[in-house]
Scaffold this motif. Structure first.
Motif, PDB file in Angstrom:
ATOM      1  N   ASN A   1      27.892 -37.556 -18.008  1.00  0.00           N
ATOM      2  CA  ASN A   1      27.688 -38.297 -19.272  1.00  0.00           C
ATOM      3  C   ASN A   1      26.731 -37.560 -20.205  1.00  0.00           C
ATOM      4  O   ASN A   1      25.779 -38.134 -20.728  1.00  0.00           O
ATOM      5  CB  ASN A   1      27.114 -39.691 -18.971  1.00  0.00           C
ATOM      6  N   LYS A   2      26.976 -36.284 -20.430  1.00  0.00           N
ATOM      7  CA  LYS A   2      26.046 -35.468 -21.222  1.00  0.00           C
ATOM      8  C   LYS A   2      25.834 -36.039 -22.620  1.00  0.00           C
ATOM      9  O   LYS A   2      24.697 -36.188 -23.083  1.00  0.00           O
ATOM     10  CB  LYS A   2      26.561 -34.031 -21.325  1.00  0.00           C
ATOM     11  N   LEU A   3      26.929 -36.347 -23.307  1.00  0.00           N
ATOM     12  CA  LEU A   3      26.829 -36.839 -24.677  1.00  0.00           C
ATOM     13  C   LEU A   3      26.184 -38.223 -24.724  1.00  0.00           C
ATOM     14  O   LEU A   3      25.378 -38.514 -25.607  1.00  0.00           O
ATOM     15  CB  LEU A   3      28.209 -36.885 -25.321  1.00  0.00           C
ATOM     16  N   LEU A   4      26.522 -39.067 -23.761  1.00  0.00           N
ATOM     17  CA  LEU A   4      25.954 -40.408 -23.696  1.00  0.00           C
ATOM     18  C   LEU A   4      24.445 -40.349 -23.452  1.00  0.00           C
ATOM     19  O   LEU A   4      23.673 -41.101 -24.051  1.00  0.00           O
ATOM     20  CB  LEU A   4      26.637 -41.213 -22.590  1.00  0.00           C
TER      21      LEU A   4
ATOM     22  N   ILE B   1      20.152 -38.817  -8.422  1.00  0.00           N
ATOM     23  CA  ILE B   1      21.225 -39.678  -8.932  1.00  0.00           C
ATOM     24  C   ILE B   1      21.326 -39.527 -10.447  1.00  0.00           C
ATOM     25  O   ILE B   1      22.420 -39.413 -11.008  1.00  0.00           O
ATOM     26  CB  ILE B   1      20.950 -41.149  -8.555  1.00  0.00           C
ATOM     27  N   TRP B   2      20.176 -39.524 -11.104  1.00  0.00           N
ATOM     28  CA  TRP B   2      20.140 -39.368 -12.563  1.00  0.00           C
ATOM     29  C   TRP B   2      20.782 -38.051 -12.996  1.00  0.00           C
ATOM     30  O   TRP B   2      21.560 -38.007 -13.960  1.00  0.00           O
ATOM     31  CB  TRP B   2      18.688 -39.429 -13.042  1.00  0.00           C
ATOM     32  N   PHE B   3      20.478 -36.977 -12.280  1.00  0.00           N
ATOM     33  CA  PHE B   3      21.024 -35.666 -12.648  1.00  0.00           C
ATOM     34  C   PHE B   3      22.539 -35.631 -12.474  1.00  0.00           C
ATOM     35  O   PHE B   3      23.269 -35.062 -13.308  1.00  0.00           O
ATOM     36  CB  PHE B   3      20.371 -34.570 -11.801  1.00  0.00           C
TER      37      PHE B   3
ATOM     38  N   SER C   1      31.790 -44.176 -14.450  1.00  0.00           N
ATOM     39  CA  SER C   1      31.279 -42.875 -14.019  1.00  0.00           C
ATOM     40  C   SER C   1      30.415 -42.985 -12.767  1.00  0.00           C
ATOM     41  O   SER C   1      30.036 -41.972 -12.187  1.00  0.00           O
ATOM     42  CB  SER C   1      30.475 -42.222 -15.146  1.00  0.00           C
ATOM     43  N   LEU C   2      30.102 -44.229 -12.368  1.00  0.00           N
ATOM     44  CA  LEU C   2      29.317 -44.448 -11.157  1.00  0.00           C
ATOM     45  C   LEU C   2      30.239 -44.939 -10.045  1.00  0.00           C
ATOM     46  O   LEU C   2      30.989 -45.911 -10.227  1.00  0.00           O
ATOM     47  CB  LEU C   2      28.221 -45.498 -11.374  1.00  0.00           C
ATOM     48  N   SER C   3      30.206 -44.279  -8.928  1.00  0.00           N
ATOM     49  CA  SER C   3      30.963 -44.737  -7.770  1.00  0.00           C
ATOM     50  C   SER C   3      30.228 -45.914  -7.129  1.00  0.00           C
ATOM     51  O   SER C   3      29.068 -46.201  -7.454  1.00  0.00           O
ATOM     52  CB  SER C   3      31.114 -43.599  -6.762  1.00  0.00           C
ATOM     53  N   ASN C   4      30.893 -46.600  -6.223  1.00  0.00           N
ATOM     54  CA  ASN C   4      30.244 -47.705  -5.505  1.00  0.00           C
ATOM     55  C   ASN C   4      29.038 -47.202  -4.726  1.00  0.00           C
ATOM     56  O   ASN C   4      28.042 -47.909  -4.588  1.00  0.00           O
ATOM     57  CB  ASN C   4      31.251 -48.373  -4.566  1.00  0.00           C
ATOM     58  N   GLU C   5      29.146 -45.971  -4.233  1.00  0.00           N
ATOM     59  CA  GLU C   5      28.029 -45.389  -3.504  1.00  0.00           C
ATOM     60  C   GLU C   5      26.835 -45.145  -4.429  1.00  0.00           C
ATOM     61  O   GLU C   5      25.681 -45.383  -4.060  1.00  0.00           O
ATOM     62  CB  GLU C   5      28.471 -44.067  -2.862  1.00  0.00           C
TER      63      GLU C   5
ATOM     64  N   GLN D   1      16.394 -45.347 -19.481  1.00  0.00           N
ATOM     65  CA  GLN D   1      17.224 -45.784 -20.607  1.00  0.00           C
ATOM     66  C   GLN D   1      18.607 -45.142 -20.548  1.00  0.00           C
ATOM     67  O   GLN D   1      19.621 -45.760 -20.876  1.00  0.00           O
ATOM     68  CB  GLN D   1      16.542 -45.441 -21.932  1.00  0.00           C
ATOM     69  N   GLN D   2      18.657 -43.891 -20.124  1.00  0.00           N
ATOM     70  CA  GLN D   2      19.935 -43.194 -20.018  1.00  0.00           C
ATOM     71  C   GLN D   2      20.812 -43.796 -18.925  1.00  0.00           C
ATOM     72  O   GLN D   2      22.023 -43.958 -19.097  1.00  0.00           O
ATOM     73  CB  GLN D   2      19.685 -41.697 -19.772  1.00  0.00           C
ATOM     74  N   ILE D   3      20.196 -44.140 -17.802  1.00  0.00           N
ATOM     75  CA  ILE D   3      20.939 -44.791 -16.720  1.00  0.00           C
ATOM     76  C   ILE D   3      21.440 -46.158 -17.186  1.00  0.00           C
ATOM     77  O   ILE D   3      22.590 -46.539 -16.929  1.00  0.00           O
ATOM     78  CB  ILE D   3      20.048 -44.939 -15.468  1.00  0.00           C
TER      79      ILE D   3
END
Length: 628
Positions: free
Chosen positions: A476-479, A468-470, A401-405, A389-391
């Motif tokens: 995105n700590k607050l998100l 990846i999640w970490f 905040s996510l790169s193409n990689e 859900q967070q992702i």
């Protein structure tokens, strides 16, 4: 005279401060200056709300000035409990009104308002808790114990529950058969029929699948009728759950108090959650029976002098612990936390050994036994609600905040674009459907399916996904925190929504079309239209009755769990941690669960909370202070 005037003036001042604090709302206000913003945040438009605020303010001040002196531990536990409740309320108000927790601290002014509201709520709740505790101490000074023979007590409770549950049996005949139950029957028969469309997994605890499957199979062979086969399973469910409840009532009446065993009897008899699920072709009642049996044994070991512990109860504790671990996939954690809590139970080495033995047995069965029985593990994404859900929320709200990689790495495990669009805070199922796990495409025998299962990326490379999640968490700590709270706040914030009470399973069965295989042919969810409409009328009626309908709100049970746990700790009863610790698992499961506010996740608390309350309020019975 002057002192009286000063005292009244102080009371009035406190009441006004609390009135303003309780008047703060959490509605979004935009495009205004600070003065207009404050006016809108303090605006109360409902007369009833204004009256409630004034009454609460006045009453809490009166309680504050009439509080009796108590031990320091009582004051600390009241403060801690009030702090937790206040946190739940402020988070719930922000999420329910604005959909996010940002309103609490997105500006200095909002931080001040939130802190003012928090301290006001804390003051009010603290006074009420302190007052309630003082009343409970006085109320618990009497005792009334039973002296009848054990079998007679158990039999009376058993017959009484059978009579009281009979109307529900007739109302729901032949029984409600929904999604999970049908899936378990199809899985049960897939082992012997060789069908590849269904396969046997531990998604539903294998033990419950075997019990229901064999009973259903016997019913088909005896009656050659699907409805009557279901009735055999329902008959067993009722006998099993009533027997377990009767044993718990016997333990309460024998070792706690006769009055409370009567109160608990009426609760089990007439609160329809229990009788409803006993008449449902579903795994739920098996875990409820196991929890009841397990807690009955824990009450025995707490209330009985360790010098008088009967060896038979060690055996029943072992059986009960194994049932808890085998009728629910997270059941092993209930036993583990009970073992941790037993550290505070003196002279309980034998109890620890029994729980350790049960824990080892459950682990061996789940780790090796299921493989030997050719049962695949449950799908890995079932326990990944929080990170997924967070992702998903990050993909929706902050894709930069996510790169193409990162996106390329994620695409190995899930559909990136679909997940961003499918995210809903209250239900994980939509996001779960975007995870790449082709469970229906597994083919061949068990060894072949096991190999295919283990080669799915989310199984084989789960560590990479968590990495990846970490990394996303750091950005995105607050998100992430917002996603976590938005997915479970209905479990601890007051709400009047009881729409999730009966929809799993619905009164007409309601399984998906693919589940209606040849094994389900002939199932009639309702004998006639009159019976079906009677079900609807009854179920809707009980959820709208004033006061009674509060019992169908998840938040109530979690608040009660916190309160009764605090009640035990206020009395400095460390040995009671053996029953408090496993109770906390229920709350943790809700926070990690896939649905925000589903009542079925609270069902164990409906058994546990009354037990904790009775144990706490009968603390001084039977000369208990010298025990344990």
């Amino acid at each position: 005279m002057i002192n009286k005037i000063k005292r009244k003036g102080w009371w009035i001042f406190q009441s006004i401060v609390i009135i303003f604090g309780l008047s703060i709302n959490f509605k979004l206000v935009e495009n205004t200056n600070n003065i207009e913003y404050l006016i809108e945040r303090f605006r109360v438009t409902d007369l009833t709300t204004e009256i409630v605020i004034i009454v609460l303010s006045t009453f809490s001040v009166i309680l504050f000035h009439s509080i009796y002196p108590m031990k320091l531990i009582v004051k600390i536990m009241c403060l801690v409990t009030a702090s937790i409740y206040s946190f739940f309320i402020i988070i719930g108000l922000a999420l329910s009104n604005s959909g996010s927790i940002y309103l609490i601290f997105n500006s200095p002014l909002n931080i001040i308002l939130s802190l003012y509201f928090y301290l006001t709520i804390l003051f009010v709740i603290y006074n009420f808790l302190y007052w309630i505790y003082s009343k409970l101490i006085l109320f618990s000074s009497r005792k009334e114990l039973l002296s009848y023979k054990s079998m007679k007590i158990w039999f009376l409770f058993f017959i009484g529950l059978c009579i009281c549950w009979l109307p529900m049996v007739l109302l729901l005949y032949p029984g409600i058969w929904g999604w999970d139950g049908m899936d378990q029957i199809n899985q049960f028969y897939s082992v012997t029929s060789g069908e590849v469309h269904f396969y046997l997994t531990n998604h539903h605890p294998y033990t419950t699948t075997v019990i229901m499957g064999n009973l259903f199979n016997v019913g088909l062979k005896l009656f050659h009728n699907t409805n009557k086969a279901i009735s055999l399973v329902i008959l067993f469910n009722n006998i099993y759950l009533i027997s377990s409840f009767s044993y718990l009532l016997y333990i309460i009446s024998r070792y706690c108090d006769k009055r409370y065993s009567k109160y608990l009897f009426f609760f089990f008899a007439f609160f329809p959650i229990f009788s409803f699920w006993a008449n449902t072709f579903d795994k739920t009642c098996y875990f409820l029976g196991a929890i009841s049996f397990f807690y009955a044994e824990l009450v025995y070991f707490i209330k009985m002098d360790y010098k008088s512990w009967n060896k038979v109860h060690f055996l029943t504790l072992f059986i009960a612990a194994c049932l808890v671990g085998l009728t629910r996939n997270d059941g092993i954690f209930y036993v583990l936390f009970t073992l941790i809590g037993s550290v505070f139970l003196k002279n309980s080495i034998n109890v620890k050994l029994v729980l350790t033995g049960a824990l080892i047995g459950i682990f061996i069965f789940n780790r090796f036994g299921l493989t030997m029985l050719k049962v695949l593990p449950t799908e890995p994404m079932e326990s990944m609600q929080v990170p997924m859900q967070q992702i998903a929320l990050t993909l929706k709200e902050n894709p930069r905040s996510l790169s193409n990689e990162n996106k390329k790495q994620l695409s190995k495990f899930l559909d990136v674009q679909a997940m961003a669009h499918m995210y809903t805070a209250n239900n994980y199922d939509a996001v779960k459907s975007t995870i790449k796990f082709p469970q229906w495409k597994f083919k061949g025998d068990f060894n072949s399916r096991e190999k295919q299962f283990n080669n799915v990326p989310i199984v084989k490379d789960k560590g990479e996904l968590y990495s990846i999640w970490f990394n996303l968490l750091l950005k995105n700590k607050l998100l992430f925190f917002d996603s976590f709270l938005a997915g479970n706040y209905n479990y601890y914030f007051p709400t009047t929504d009881v729409s999730l009470v009966w929809n799993d399973p619905p009164l007409n069965g309601g399984a998906s079309k693919y589940e209606y295989t040849k094994y389900i042919d002939g199932y009639t969810p309702s004998v006639n239209q009159f019976q079906f409409y009677l079900r609807i009328f009854f179920m809707k009626s009980i959820t709208v009755l004033p006061v009674f309908n509060l019992l169908f709100i998840p938040m109530l049970w979690n608040w009660l769990l916190i309160f009764v746990s605090a009640l035990l700790l206020m009395q400095n009863l460390k040995r009671y941690l053996i029953i408090i610790f496993p109770s906390l698992i229920v709350f943790i499961v809700m926070l990690m669960g896939p649905v925000n506010g589903a009542l079925r996740y609270c069902f164990p608390l409906m058994i546990i909370v009354p037990i904790l309350f009775i144990v706490g309020i009968t603390n001084n019975f039977n000369g208990e202070k010298k025990y344990g």
